[in-house]
Design a protein around this motif. Structure first.
Motif, short mmCIF file in Angstrom:
data_model
loop_
_atom_site.label_atom_id
_atom_site.label_comp_id
_atom_site.label_asym_id
_atom_site.label_seq_id
_atom_site.Cartn_x
_atom_site.Cartn_y
_atom_site.Cartn_z
N HIS A 115 -14.32 -25.02 0.75
CA HIS A 115 -14.88 -24.02 1.66
C HIS A 115 -15.07 -24.65 3.04
CE1 HIS A 115 -16.27 -20.90 -1.27
NE2 HIS A 115 -16.27 -21.93 -2.10
N THR A 116 -14.93 -23.82 4.06
CA THR A 116 -15.23 -24.28 5.42
C THR A 116 -16.64 -24.87 5.50
OG1 THR A 116 -13.76 -22.63 6.41
CG2 THR A 116 -15.49 -23.53 7.81
N SER A 117 -17.60 -24.22 4.83
CA SER A 117 -18.98 -24.69 4.89
C SER A 117 -19.15 -26.05 4.22
CB SER A 117 -19.91 -23.67 4.23
OG SER A 117 -19.55 -23.45 2.88
N THR B 247 -10.46 -33.21 -0.57
CA THR B 247 -9.80 -33.01 -1.87
C THR B 247 -9.56 -34.33 -2.59
OG1 THR B 247 -8.72 -31.03 -1.01
CG2 THR B 247 -7.76 -32.04 -2.98
N MET B 248 -9.03 -35.30 -1.89
CA MET B 248 -8.70 -36.56 -2.55
C MET B 248 -9.96 -37.35 -2.91
SD MET B 248 -5.63 -35.96 -2.86
CE MET B 248 -5.24 -37.44 -3.80
N THR B 249 -11.04 -37.16 -2.16
CA THR B 249 -12.31 -37.79 -2.55
C THR B 249 -12.78 -37.25 -3.89
OG1 THR B 249 -12.98 -38.16 -0.24
CG2 THR B 249 -14.73 -38.12 -1.90
N VAL B 250 -12.69 -35.93 -4.06
CA VAL B 250 -13.10 -35.32 -5.33
C VAL B 250 -12.21 -35.80 -6.47
CG1 VAL B 250 -13.37 -33.14 -6.59
CG2 VAL B 250 -14.06 -33.28 -4.18
N VAL B 251 -10.91 -35.81 -6.24
CA VAL B 251 -9.97 -36.24 -7.29
C VAL B 251 -10.22 -37.69 -7.67
CG1 VAL B 251 -7.54 -36.70 -7.80
CG2 VAL B 251 -8.20 -34.55 -6.70
N ASP C 18 -9.69 -28.69 9.16
CA ASP C 18 -8.25 -28.76 9.38
C ASP C 18 -7.63 -29.51 8.21
OD1 ASP C 18 -8.94 -31.45 9.80
OD2 ASP C 18 -8.70 -31.34 11.98
N VAL C 19 -6.34 -29.77 8.30
CA VAL C 19 -5.64 -30.39 7.17
C VAL C 19 -6.18 -31.78 6.88
CG1 VAL C 19 -3.40 -31.20 6.34
CG2 VAL C 19 -3.56 -29.01 7.51
N ALA C 20 -6.54 -32.53 7.92
CA ALA C 20 -7.09 -33.87 7.70
C ALA C 20 -8.40 -33.78 6.91
CB ALA C 20 -7.30 -34.57 9.03
N GLY C 21 -9.27 -32.83 7.30
CA GLY C 21 -10.51 -32.66 6.56
C GLY C 21 -10.27 -32.19 5.14
N GLN D 58 -8.73 -24.41 -6.25
CA GLN D 58 -8.55 -23.02 -5.87
C GLN D 58 -7.49 -22.96 -4.79
OE1 GLN D 58 -7.87 -19.77 -5.05
NE2 GLN D 58 -9.57 -19.49 -6.49
N SER D 59 -6.35 -22.37 -5.14
CA SER D 59 -5.17 -22.41 -4.27
C SER D 59 -5.42 -21.81 -2.89
CB SER D 59 -4.01 -21.70 -4.96
OG SER D 59 -2.84 -21.79 -4.19
N ALA D 60 -6.24 -20.77 -2.81
CA ALA D 60 -6.43 -20.08 -1.54
C ALA D 60 -6.95 -20.99 -0.44
CB ALA D 60 -7.41 -18.91 -1.73
N PHE D 61 -7.79 -21.95 -0.80
CA PHE D 61 -8.37 -22.84 0.22
C PHE D 61 -7.34 -23.82 0.77
CE2 PHE D 61 -12.19 -21.54 -2.18
CZ PHE D 61 -12.89 -20.97 -1.13
N PHE D 62 -6.24 -23.98 0.05
CA PHE D 62 -5.15 -24.82 0.53
C PHE D 62 -4.11 -23.98 1.27
CE2 PHE D 62 -7.20 -26.87 -2.99
CZ PHE D 62 -7.26 -28.20 -2.62
N GLU D 63 -3.85 -22.79 0.77
CA GLU D 63 -2.86 -21.90 1.37
C GLU D 63 -3.22 -21.52 2.80
OE1 GLU D 63 -2.10 -18.50 -1.16
OE2 GLU D 63 -2.27 -19.74 -2.96
N ARG D 64 -4.52 -21.48 3.09
CA ARG D 64 -4.91 -21.04 4.44
C ARG D 64 -4.44 -21.99 5.53
NH1 ARG D 64 -10.11 -22.52 6.71
NH2 ARG D 64 -11.10 -24.24 5.59
N PHE D 65 -4.04 -23.21 5.15
CA PHE D 65 -3.51 -24.17 6.12
C PHE D 65 -1.99 -24.20 6.12
CE2 PHE D 65 -7.80 -25.87 5.24
CZ PHE D 65 -8.29 -25.93 6.54
N GLY D 66 -1.36 -23.25 5.44
CA GLY D 66 0.09 -23.18 5.45
C GLY D 66 0.73 -24.30 4.65
N SER D 67 1.94 -24.67 5.04
CA SER D 67 2.71 -25.64 4.26
C SER D 67 2.03 -26.99 4.15
CB SER D 67 4.10 -25.81 4.87
OG SER D 67 4.01 -26.30 6.20
N ARG D 68 1.29 -27.39 5.19
CA ARG D 68 0.59 -28.68 5.13
C ARG D 68 -0.56 -28.65 4.13
NH1 ARG D 68 -1.20 -30.11 10.91
NH2 ARG D 68 -1.69 -27.88 10.89
N GLY D 69 -1.19 -27.49 4.01
CA GLY D 69 -2.23 -27.35 3.01
C GLY D 69 -1.67 -27.38 1.60
N ILE D 70 -0.54 -26.72 1.40
CA ILE D 70 0.12 -26.74 0.09
C ILE D 70 0.54 -28.16 -0.27
CG2 ILE D 70 2.13 -25.95 -1.21
CD1 ILE D 70 0.00 -23.84 -0.89
N ALA D 71 0.97 -28.95 0.74
CA ALA D 71 1.33 -30.34 0.48
C ALA D 71 0.14 -31.14 -0.02
CB ALA D 71 1.91 -30.97 1.75
#
Length: 295
Positions: free
Chosen positions: A34-36, A54-58, A46-49, A71-84
């Motif tokens: 989430h943004t919050s 994400t990787m800290t949690v993993v 942004d993608v860096a954040g 949750q895919s939606a939180f990654f999709e909102r950043f486009g292809s870089r988020g999906i990566a």
């Protein structure tokens, strides 16, 4: 006569999930950037954040919990870089030993459903996950491409049945000719898909932990993904009354109430241990004791 043919049949998701829950405990942790939450962690939206979060949690939880659920939606909102980032997270979590359920809630018909199935349930896909959430409300038969793809790859699907949002009731509690609810019809389909599977079927149902009563038969011989623990108001103590004899197959899911303890990895793990203990005590108190714990 000489020579052998090596045909490897993948171990079904249900069997792998049963082992994970028996050894790591009955807990799923969502990865919901989430943004919050990014702001609470002091990260940029942004993608860096996203990647740092994400990787800290993993890295903190991938070797501990049974299931991680991005949750895919939180990654999709950043486009292809988020999906990566999602691709890297799925691969890293599975490498660490956690099962990954990608929460995408996909649902469509024909070739479009087949394309969704190829995205999440084909071993050659960069987004291949141990399971994916799907929506059956174009008719359970519309899920056939996903069900078939999951069986071939040893993956699973979680079918929306009774969701944790109040609005879901207008569809899921509606009745069909004969008086059964739409949710019960979906659960009956799931039960049929899991017939004969041992120790657990690979087709699961999503049943919100926030529900006060189920009003349906949850004995589907498959896993029951139960979102809503924590921020949505449900607690582990609510699970026995809601799930009854199916409690041993329940996978309670918590997200924000764990994630808010980041970015400190030790704090994340401590929060998971606390929730795992609550779930374990609830299951044990209901007489479903297996003696296993989350380490």
């Amino acid at each position: 006569m000489t020579g052998t043919t090596s045909l490897t049949t993948p171990e079904p998701f249900g069997a792998r999930l049963r082992h994970a829950m028996d050894t790591r405990g009955q807990l799923c942790v969502g990865i919901d950037p989430h943004t919050s939450l990014l702001a609470e962690w002091g990260l940029s939206d942004d993608v860096a954040g996203l990647e740092r979060f994400t990787m800290t949690v993993v890295e903190a939880l991938g070797g501990t919990v049974a299931v991680l659920k991005p949750q895919s939606a939180f990654f999709e909102r950043f486009g292809s870089r988020g999906i990566a980032v999602l691709e890297r997270a799925v691969a890293a979590a599975r490498q660490a030993g956690a099962l990954v359920v990608t929460d995408a809630k996909r649902g469509d018909i024909g070739s479009t459903m087949a394309a969704y199935a190829a995205t999440y349930l084909d071993k050659d896909s960069p987004l291949f996950s141990d399971a994916v959430t799907v929506s059956p409300f174009l008719g359970f038969g519309s899920l056939r491409p996903a069900l078939d793809a999951a069986r071939i790859s040893g993956a699973g699907v979680f079918v929306l049945a009774l969701t944790s949002n109040p609005e879901g009731a207008e569809v899921q509690r509606a009745t069909v000719p004969g008086g059964a609810s739409v949710a019960q019809v979906m659960l009956d389909h799931i039960t049929a898909e899991n017939a004969g599977a041992a120790p657990l079927g690979s087709v699961g149902a999503v049943v919100g932990a926030t529900l006060r009563e189920a009003g349906v038969d949850l004995a589907v011989n498959g896993p029951l993904l139960a979102p809503g623990i924590g921020a949505q108001g449900a607690t582990a103590a609510d699970l026995p009354d809601l799930f009854g004899s199916a409690l041993g197959n329940v996978l309670p899911s918590v997200s924000r109430d764990v994630l808010r303890h980041g970015p400190d990895a030790a704090a994340l793990r401590k929060a998971v241990r606390a929730y795992a203990r609550q779930v374990r005590e609830a299951v044990a108190g209901a007489g479903n004791v297996d003696g296993n714990t989350v380490r």
